[in-house]
Write a protein that holds these residues in place. Sequence first.
Motif, PDB file in Angstrom:
ATOM      1  N   PHE A 287       0.575  -0.991  -0.011  1.00 24.49           N
ATOM      2  CA  PHE A 287       0.191   0.076  -0.058  1.00 24.49           C
ATOM      3  C   PHE A 287       0.832   1.357   0.090  1.00 24.49           C
ATOM      4  N   GLU A 288       1.981   1.344   1.033  1.00 23.45           N
ATOM      5  CA  GLU A 288       2.977   2.380   0.777  1.00 23.45           C
ATOM      6  C   GLU A 288       3.554   2.753  -0.353  1.00 23.45           C
ATOM      7  N   GLU A 289       3.655   1.608  -1.279  1.00 17.38           N
ATOM      8  CA  GLU A 289       4.465   2.079  -2.719  1.00 17.38           C
ATOM      9  C   GLU A 289       3.432   2.281  -3.649  1.00 17.38           C
ATOM     10  N   GLN A 290       2.241   1.324  -3.683  1.00 12.95           N
ATOM     11  CA  GLN A 290       1.397   1.524  -4.858  1.00 12.95           C
ATOM     12  C   GLN A 290       0.372   2.346  -4.505  1.00 12.95           C
ATOM     13  N   TYR A 291      -0.258   2.490  -3.186  1.00 13.07           N
ATOM     14  CA  TYR A 291      -1.292   3.297  -2.881  1.00 13.07           C
ATOM     15  C   TYR A 291      -1.185   4.016  -1.832  1.00 13.07           C
ATOM     16  N   PRO A 292      -0.421   4.858  -1.697  1.00 16.16           N
ATOM     17  CA  PRO A 292       0.066   5.494  -0.387  1.00 16.16           C
ATOM     18  C   PRO A 292      -1.050   6.198   0.375  1.00 16.16           C
ATOM     19  N   ASP A 293      -2.243   6.785  -0.397  1.00 13.82           N
ATOM     20  CA  ASP A 293      -3.122   7.578   0.336  1.00 13.82           C
ATOM     21  C   ASP A 293      -4.357   6.736   0.500  1.00 13.82           C
ATOM     22  N   GLN A 294      -4.363   5.220   0.273  1.00 13.55           N
ATOM     23  CA  GLN A 294      -5.355   4.342   0.623  1.00 13.55           C
ATOM     24  C   GLN A 294      -5.205   3.676   1.871  1.00 13.55           C
ATOM     25  N   PRO A 295      -6.230   3.898   2.819  1.00 10.79           N
ATOM     26  CA  PRO A 295      -6.213   3.338   4.199  1.00 10.79           C
ATOM     27  C   PRO A 295      -6.274   1.631   3.972  1.00 10.79           C
ATOM     28  N   THR A 296      -5.517   0.977   4.842  1.00 11.80           N
ATOM     29  CA  THR A 296      -5.415  -0.313   5.075  1.00 11.80           C
ATOM     30  C   THR A 296      -5.727  -0.688   6.654  1.00 11.80           C
ATOM     31  N   ASN A 297      -6.191  -1.930   6.795  1.00 11.16           N
ATOM     32  CA  ASN A 297      -6.514  -2.136   8.075  1.00 11.16           C
ATOM     33  C   ASN A 297      -5.571  -3.188   8.827  1.00 11.16           C
ATOM     34  N   GLN A 331      -6.639  -8.773  19.592  1.00 11.13           N
ATOM     35  CA  GLN A 331      -8.128  -8.787  19.677  1.00 11.13           C
ATOM     36  C   GLN A 331      -8.799  -7.371  19.013  1.00 11.13           C
ATOM     37  N   ARG A 332      -8.030  -6.256  18.874  1.00 11.33           N
ATOM     38  CA  ARG A 332      -8.640  -4.930  18.203  1.00 11.33           C
ATOM     39  C   ARG A 332      -8.835  -5.385  16.798  1.00 11.33           C
ATOM     40  N   CYS A 333      -8.085  -6.196  16.087  1.00  8.26           N
ATOM     41  CA  CYS A 333      -8.370  -6.317  14.570  1.00  8.26           C
ATOM     42  C   CYS A 333      -9.066  -8.151  14.683  1.00  8.26           C
ATOM     43  N   HIS A 334      -8.677  -9.071  15.542  1.00  6.73           N
ATOM     44  CA  HIS A 334      -9.227 -10.199  15.530  1.00  6.73           C
ATOM     45  C   HIS A 334      -9.929 -10.509  16.673  1.00  6.73           C
ATOM     46  N   PRO A 335     -11.042  -9.991  16.922  1.00  6.92           N
ATOM     47  CA  PRO A 335     -12.029 -10.176  17.950  1.00  6.92           C
ATOM     48  C   PRO A 335     -12.215 -11.595  18.514  1.00  6.92           C
ATOM     49  N   GLY A 336     -12.027 -12.535  17.614  1.00 10.30           N
ATOM     50  CA  GLY A 336     -12.028 -14.041  17.895  1.00 10.30           C
ATOM     51  C   GLY A 336     -11.028 -14.680  18.491  1.00 10.30           C
ATOM     52  N   ALA A 337      -9.798 -13.966  18.379  1.00 12.14           N
ATOM     53  CA  ALA A 337      -8.603 -14.499  18.915  1.00 12.14           C
ATOM     54  C   ALA A 337      -8.761 -15.112  20.352  1.00 12.14           C
ATOM     55  N   THR A 338      -8.039 -16.105  20.325  1.00  7.25           N
ATOM     56  CA  THR A 338      -8.057 -16.829  21.670  1.00  7.25           C
ATOM     57  C   THR A 338      -6.665 -16.792  22.437  1.00  7.25           C
ATOM     58  N   ALA A 339      -6.320 -17.524  23.610  1.00  4.56           N
ATOM     59  CA  ALA A 339      -5.037 -17.172  24.382  1.00  4.56           C
ATOM     60  C   ALA A 339      -3.887 -17.815  23.496  1.00  4.56           C
ATOM     61  N   ASN A 340      -3.997 -18.459  22.518  1.00  8.99           N
ATOM     62  CA  ASN A 340      -3.236 -18.947  21.689  1.00  8.99           C
ATOM     63  C   ASN A 340      -2.878 -18.324  20.509  1.00  8.99           C
ATOM     64  N   PHE A 341      -3.525 -17.588  20.043  1.00  9.13           N
ATOM     65  CA  PHE A 341      -3.564 -16.822  18.940  1.00  9.13           C
ATOM     66  C   PHE A 341      -2.137 -15.909  18.838  1.00  9.13           C
ATOM     67  N   PRO A 342      -1.654 -15.319  19.827  1.00 15.57           N
ATOM     68  CA  PRO A 342      -0.422 -14.565  19.646  1.00 15.57           C
ATOM     69  C   PRO A 342       0.716 -15.513  19.608  1.00 15.57           C
ATOM     70  N   ALA A 343       0.668 -16.800  19.869  1.00 12.38           N
ATOM     71  CA  ALA A 343       1.938 -17.812  19.752  1.00 12.38           C
ATOM     72  C   ALA A 343       2.320 -18.083  18.454  1.00 12.38           C
ATOM     73  N   ALA A 344       1.523 -17.502  17.660  1.00 14.72           N
ATOM     74  CA  ALA A 344       1.681 -18.001  15.855  1.00 14.72           C
ATOM     75  C   ALA A 344       2.756 -16.705  15.599  1.00 14.72           C
ATOM     76  N   TRP A 345       2.901 -15.760  16.435  1.00 13.10           N
ATOM     77  CA  TRP A 345       3.732 -14.727  15.993  1.00 13.10           C
ATOM     78  C   TRP A 345       5.061 -14.718  16.738  1.00 13.10           C
ATOM     79  N   MET A 346       6.435 -14.793  15.801  1.00 18.13           N
ATOM     80  CA  MET A 346       7.494 -14.737  16.319  1.00 18.13           C
ATOM     81  C   MET A 346       8.448 -13.784  16.764  1.00 18.13           C
ATOM     82  N   SER A 347       7.538 -12.552  17.415  1.00 22.29           N
ATOM     83  CA  SER A 347       8.179 -11.277  18.020  1.00 22.29           C
ATOM     84  C   SER A 347       9.327 -10.968  17.284  1.00 22.29           C
TER      85      SER A 347
END
Length: 399
Positions: A287-297, A331-347
């Motif tokens: 988005f930054e490179e192709q559509y800089p003025d378009q919002p993304t969630n 959960q701000r973007c993924h309301p249904g996220a459970t306690a194990n959801f963040p474990a998929a991210w490698m920080s």
Amino acid sequence: MKENVMRHRIPHRPPRTRIHRPRSVQTFILLLGLGLFAFALTALATPAQAAPAYQEDKPSNDFCLACHQQQDIAKTLGNETLPVTINPTQFGRSVHAQENILCVDCHTDISDYPHPTVRENSIRAYSLASADTCKECHEDKYEKIQDSVHQVAFDAGNQGAPICADCHNPHTQPRLIGRESGELTIAARKLVPETCAECHVDIYNNYRESVHGKALTEEGNVDVPTCVDCHGVHDIHDPTTASFHNSTPGLCAKCHENAEIMDKYGISTNVVNTYVADFHGATVKLFEEQYPDQPTNKAVCTDCHGVHDIAKTGNPATGVAMQENLLTKCQRCHPGATANFPAAWMSHYEPSPEHYPIVYYVNLFYKFFIPTVLGGMTFFVLTDIYRRIVNRAKGRKHA
């Protein structure tokens, strides 16, 4: 008697020798005399020129301070009182005094005493009437301001929007840019948040409690970003726009990809690369490179770490290294996220034997497995093509 007369005779003197000057010397003396005579005649014939009128220099700063250093002198503007006492010590330390800028270089309408009558009926009106004065010396800065969010607000009718003198007191302004370095001085960096706090006090309070703000205000650490590092100085743009949101990773990267700074604190410089490598970062980068003025969630740095209230990742209350804190962010973007959801991210870590070893060894396996499979398939196809060509050349039908 004859003897007495003889005694009083004047003694015999030798005859005087006549001095003969060379003819060249006589000629020189004659010409010099004629020249002086001619010059005298010319001077007498030329009418006398009138002496030029005496022009006084501009009043010195000491001349102005002779009155303006007096205590409790003020100017009445409508119902308001404008103090006009100038502390000579503080003024002497200012960059304007150091650069020999005269009072009357800015106060161009003042040349003698009593001063001209001020027509403005408020202190703010007087400041606004003098706002263009800075342009005479700082035209490049003045031009940048014209596109800033502050100028946009002012043009929209907000007369409280800051002008030059709101951030830079002309009588006490210290030097901000080092003569040799050409960069913001250490003292100036420390003053930036306090200057912005004159209008943005709530944001300043959040910043002061953040990991960046505490390092600057309590420890004097100038490695951390201040307001101007993220928002700019004179060409401050609206931070609520989609383009600013999409450019956030690039802003953070200015410090977090700087190995010289990050190595001091044991922080990885791969945070941006690991962000761009995942789904969030890849989308935002596109988005930054192709559509800089378009919002993304899709999330950017500030969506997870905060804006002015960025905390240490290990902070028990808000640090994103804590799974429960990170889950709240997700959960701000993924309301249904459970306690194990963040474990998929490698920080922001790249897989290694120390961090996420299973992912590391699986990746390592596939680095060999995939080339082997593709290489084998390529070899099989090439040998099959070769055999077909050979058989065709021999006139035999391929089995």
